[in-house]
Design an enzyme around this catalytic site. Structure first.
Site, PDB file in Angstrom:
ATOM      1  CB  ALA A 126      -0.929   0.010   1.223  1.00 53.41           C
TER       2      ALA A 126
ATOM      3  CG  PHE B 148       6.530   6.003  -3.325  1.00 50.26           C
ATOM      4  CD1 PHE B 148       5.820   6.537  -4.398  1.00 50.26           C
ATOM      5  CD2 PHE B 148       7.918   6.112  -3.336  1.00 50.26           C
ATOM      6  CE1 PHE B 148       6.479   7.150  -5.459  1.00 50.26           C
ATOM      7  CE2 PHE B 148       8.579   6.724  -4.374  1.00 50.26           C
ATOM      8  CZ  PHE B 148       7.870   7.226  -5.439  1.00 50.26           C
TER       9      PHE B 148
ATOM     10  CG  LEU C 213       7.852  -3.556  -2.304  1.00 48.27           C
ATOM     11  CD1 LEU C 213       6.695  -2.804  -2.961  1.00 48.27           C
ATOM     12  CD2 LEU C 213       9.144  -3.125  -2.960  1.00 48.27           C
ATOM     13  CB  ALA C 214       6.762  -4.679   4.456  1.00 55.50           C
ATOM     14  CB  ALA C 215      11.328  -1.578   4.748  1.00 53.30           C
ATOM     15  CD  GLU C 216       8.989   1.528  10.410  1.00 50.08           C
ATOM     16  OE1 GLU C 216       8.961   2.675   9.920  1.00 50.08           O
ATOM     17  OE2 GLU C 216       8.019   1.041  11.020  1.00 50.08           O
TER      18      GLU C 216
ATOM     19  CE1 TYR D 220      15.645   1.654   4.664  1.00 55.25           C
ATOM     20  CE2 TYR D 220      17.443   2.758   3.521  1.00 55.25           C
ATOM     21  CZ  TYR D 220      16.238   2.083   3.488  1.00 55.25           C
ATOM     22  OH  TYR D 220      15.628   1.830   2.273  1.00 55.25           O
TER      23      TYR D 220
HETATM   24  N1  LIG Z   1      11.651   5.155  -1.894  1.00 55.55           N
HETATM   25  C1  LIG Z   1      12.971   5.054  -2.029  1.00 55.55           C
HETATM   26  O1  LIG Z   1      13.657   6.012  -2.425  1.00 55.55           O
HETATM   27  C2  LIG Z   1      13.658   3.758  -1.729  1.00 55.55           C
HETATM   28  C3  LIG Z   1      15.041   3.672  -1.968  1.00 55.55           C
HETATM   29  C4  LIG Z   1      15.690   2.482  -1.662  1.00 55.55           C
HETATM   30  C5  LIG Z   1      14.984   1.401  -1.167  1.00 55.55           C
HETATM   31  N2  LIG Z   1      13.644   1.521  -0.939  1.00 55.55           N
HETATM   32  C6  LIG Z   1      12.948   0.360  -0.367  1.00 55.55           C
HETATM   33  O2  LIG Z   1      11.753   0.132  -1.109  1.00 55.55           O
HETATM   34  C7  LIG Z   1      10.747  -0.385  -0.231  1.00 55.55           C
HETATM   35  C8  LIG Z   1       9.462   0.404  -0.375  1.00 55.55           C
HETATM   36  O3  LIG Z   1       9.736   1.764  -0.099  1.00 55.55           O
HETATM   37  P1  LIG Z   1       8.631   2.894  -0.273  1.00 55.55           P
HETATM   38  O4  LIG Z   1       9.346   4.122  -0.668  1.00 55.55           O
HETATM   39  O5  LIG Z   1       7.490   2.403  -1.073  1.00 55.55           O
HETATM   40  O6  LIG Z   1       8.192   3.060   1.253  1.00 55.55           O
HETATM   41  P2  LIG Z   1       6.745   3.383   1.882  1.00 55.55           P
HETATM   42  O7  LIG Z   1       7.025   3.805   3.281  1.00 55.55           O
HETATM   43  O8  LIG Z   1       5.946   4.271   1.014  1.00 55.55           O
HETATM   44  O9  LIG Z   1       6.056   1.942   1.881  1.00 55.55           O
HETATM   45  C9  LIG Z   1       6.358   0.966   2.832  1.00 55.55           C
HETATM   46  C10 LIG Z   1       5.056   0.282   3.196  1.00 55.55           C
HETATM   47  O10 LIG Z   1       5.372  -0.747   4.141  1.00 55.55           O
HETATM   48  C11 LIG Z   1       4.326  -0.757   5.104  1.00 55.55           C
HETATM   49  N3  LIG Z   1       4.845  -1.393   6.324  1.00 55.55           N
HETATM   50  C12 LIG Z   1       5.645  -0.875   7.287  1.00 55.55           C
HETATM   51  N4  LIG Z   1       5.901  -1.777   8.231  1.00 55.55           N
HETATM   52  C13 LIG Z   1       5.259  -2.914   7.857  1.00 55.55           C
HETATM   53  C14 LIG Z   1       5.138  -4.217   8.426  1.00 55.55           C
HETATM   54  N5  LIG Z   1       5.706  -4.536   9.602  1.00 55.55           N
HETATM   55  N6  LIG Z   1       4.406  -5.147   7.761  1.00 55.55           N
HETATM   56  C15 LIG Z   1       3.792  -4.847   6.588  1.00 55.55           C
HETATM   57  N7  LIG Z   1       3.842  -3.619   6.023  1.00 55.55           N
HETATM   58  C16 LIG Z   1       4.578  -2.675   6.636  1.00 55.55           C
HETATM   59  C17 LIG Z   1       3.933   0.683   5.293  1.00 55.55           C
HETATM   60  O11 LIG Z   1       2.635   0.832   5.823  1.00 55.55           O
HETATM   61  C18 LIG Z   1       4.051   1.197   3.862  1.00 55.55           C
HETATM   62  O12 LIG Z   1       2.798   1.126   3.197  1.00 55.55           O
HETATM   63  C19 LIG Z   1      11.349  -0.373   1.174  1.00 55.55           C
HETATM   64  O13 LIG Z   1      11.833  -1.665   1.451  1.00 55.55           O
HETATM   65  C20 LIG Z   1      12.513   0.589   1.063  1.00 55.55           C
HETATM   66  O14 LIG Z   1      13.548   0.270   1.983  1.00 55.55           O
HETATM   67  C21 LIG Z   1      12.964   2.674  -1.209  1.00 55.55           C
END
Ligand SMILES: NC(=O)c1ccc[n+]([C@@H]2O[C@H](COP(=O)([O-])OP(=O)(O)OC[C@H]3O[C@@H](n4cnc5c(N)ncnc54)[C@H](O)[C@@H]3O)[C@@H](O)[C@H]2O)c1
Length: 386
Positions: A16, A18, A86-89, A197
């Protein structure tokens, strides 16, 4: 598509968010069915999550649950052909003082997901894609044009607190003391996480590689660079520089820029990222191992701030503060040769086009509160920013 059940069911953890929401739409458009496991974290979605009507699509099965909950995971994995994790902080600065939370969700959550896979001998998963991050490289790759051959690639350690305090921003050559020059980082370059992180993302990588190999599941580890674009949370002050800047620009507030403003990042549009994920799932023979997902171009934070103002049609002052955050890196450019093999033609969306799309979307969104200063104060109080 590969030899999946028909229609193939893909589990997207964090779906859900980004990247996950954009990915889920593309998967559905390409004939997959999607199951999303997401907690709807308040930091990302607000205390009352909004704009989630798209989850009602009949090709999407939404489970509000956590990768830290065994029964949620078991429910989520049933009948699934591929997993995109994808789920992460995701906040680099915040990770430096919320250490156990980041470790719990990112490292332990991945371990629990893999536990369920390895314990369920009858599972139907044949592919696993992990969203990793360029942050695992730390400062990434450099050369010294003063004392060594420019073809000699160096991986400097994180910049020390003393170096940052003296406002000497570029990584330094340990042999001759000169400033090093940034070059595109390759997947085979050394890994040197500089933040909690990054350490958790690297832990995820190791877990996925080792467990997937041991249970015979194909895996891809995609190291995303700075992903931006329509749908990025506008209310999370801990990550997403363009979202944070867009709110300040719309509010007529200045843009505080760390260091000397010349630090650079590799900005990649979310649609290029989700195309890479879909290619990782659906290519007949999987591209296993690690793939950098970026644009292959470095852009300074000052230039991207100016580009965003142009795209929004609003000018605000830029304020280069000379402040810095512990755990930040100086430059970042990905070598995208493997990405271009995974997805012939590589990334398609230029920064100018991506910023225009992002700005057009931002203008349709409610104007959020600006929480940047309060997030920065959390770092200052803990001496993680000066
Ligand atoms: N956006 C970036 O620039 C970027 C860069 C490098 C890596 N990433 C990685 O890509 C992935 C997605 O990133 P994003 O930008 O979409 O982040 P985001 O924060 O928009 O989405 C992460 C989603 O994970 C959910 N979530 C958090 N804890 C959870 C849990 N315990 N169980 C299930 N869901 C949970 C959140 O509610 C959220 O919807 C992450 O793993 C992030 O580390 C993102």
């Amino acid at each position: 598509m590969s030899s999946f059940a028909d229609p193939p069911l893909v589990l997207v953890t964090g779906g859900a968010g980004f990247i996950g929401s954009r990915l889920s739409s593309l998967l559905v458009a390409q004939g997959f069915t999607v199951r999303i496991l997401d907690t709807l974290s308040p930091q990302v979605h607000g205390s009352v999550p909004e704009n989630l009507g798209w989850l009602n699509n009949c090709s999407i099965d939404f489970i509000r649950g956590s990768v830290n909950d065994k029964s949620d995971i078991e429910r989520a994995l049933a009948g699934v052909s591929a997993v995109v994790h994808l789920a992460a902080e995701t906040g680099t600065g915040q990770s430096m003082y919320e250490i156990s939370r980041y470790n719990f969700v990112n490292s332990h959550g991945t371990a629990q997901l893999l536990d369920a896979l390895s314990l369920t001998r009858s599972h139907s998963v044949s592919r696993f894609v992990l969203a990793s991050s360029r942050s695992v490289y730390g400062e990434g790759s450099y050369t010294c044009n003063v004392c060594s051959d420019p073809s000699n690639r160096l991986s400097p350690p994180p910049r020390s607190a003393e170096q940052l305090a003296s406002h000497r921003w570029n990584p330094i050559c340990i042999a001759c003391g000169s400033d090093l020059l940034s070059v595109p980082t390759q997947e085979s370059d050394p890994v040197r996480p500089a933040s909690v992180y990054a350490a958790t993302k690297y832990a995820q990588e190791d877990l996925v590689r080792i467990v997937c190999q041991s249970i015979g599941v194909d895996h891809s580890i995609l190291r995303f660079q700075n992903v931006y674009g329509e749908g990025q949370s506008l209310m999370n002050p801990y990550t997403g520089i363009l979202s944070i800047f867009s709110t300040r620009i719309r509010r007529g507030l200045d843009l505080p820029i760390f260091e000397d403003g010349l630090e650079s990042r590799d900005f990649v549009h979310v649609d290029d990222v989700v195309r890479a994920i879909v290619a990782s799932i659906s290519s007949p023979s999987p591209m296993s191992g690690i793939v950098n997902i970026g644009s292959g171009l470095g852009t300074s934070v000052t230039d991207v701030a100016k580009g965003l103002m142009t795209a929004l049609g609003i000018e605000v002052p830029l304020r280069v503060t000379g402040e810095y955050r512990v755990g930040d890196i100086r430059h970042n450019i990905a070598d995208i040769s493997r990405f271009c093999t995974l997805l012939p033609g590589g990334p398609q969306i230029s920064l100018a086009e991506g910023l225009a799309r992002f700005a057009a979307w931002v203008k349709t969104q409610p104007l959020p509160d600006d929480l940047l200063e309060s997030a920065n104060n959390e770092l200052r109080e803990r001496k993680l920013m000066a």
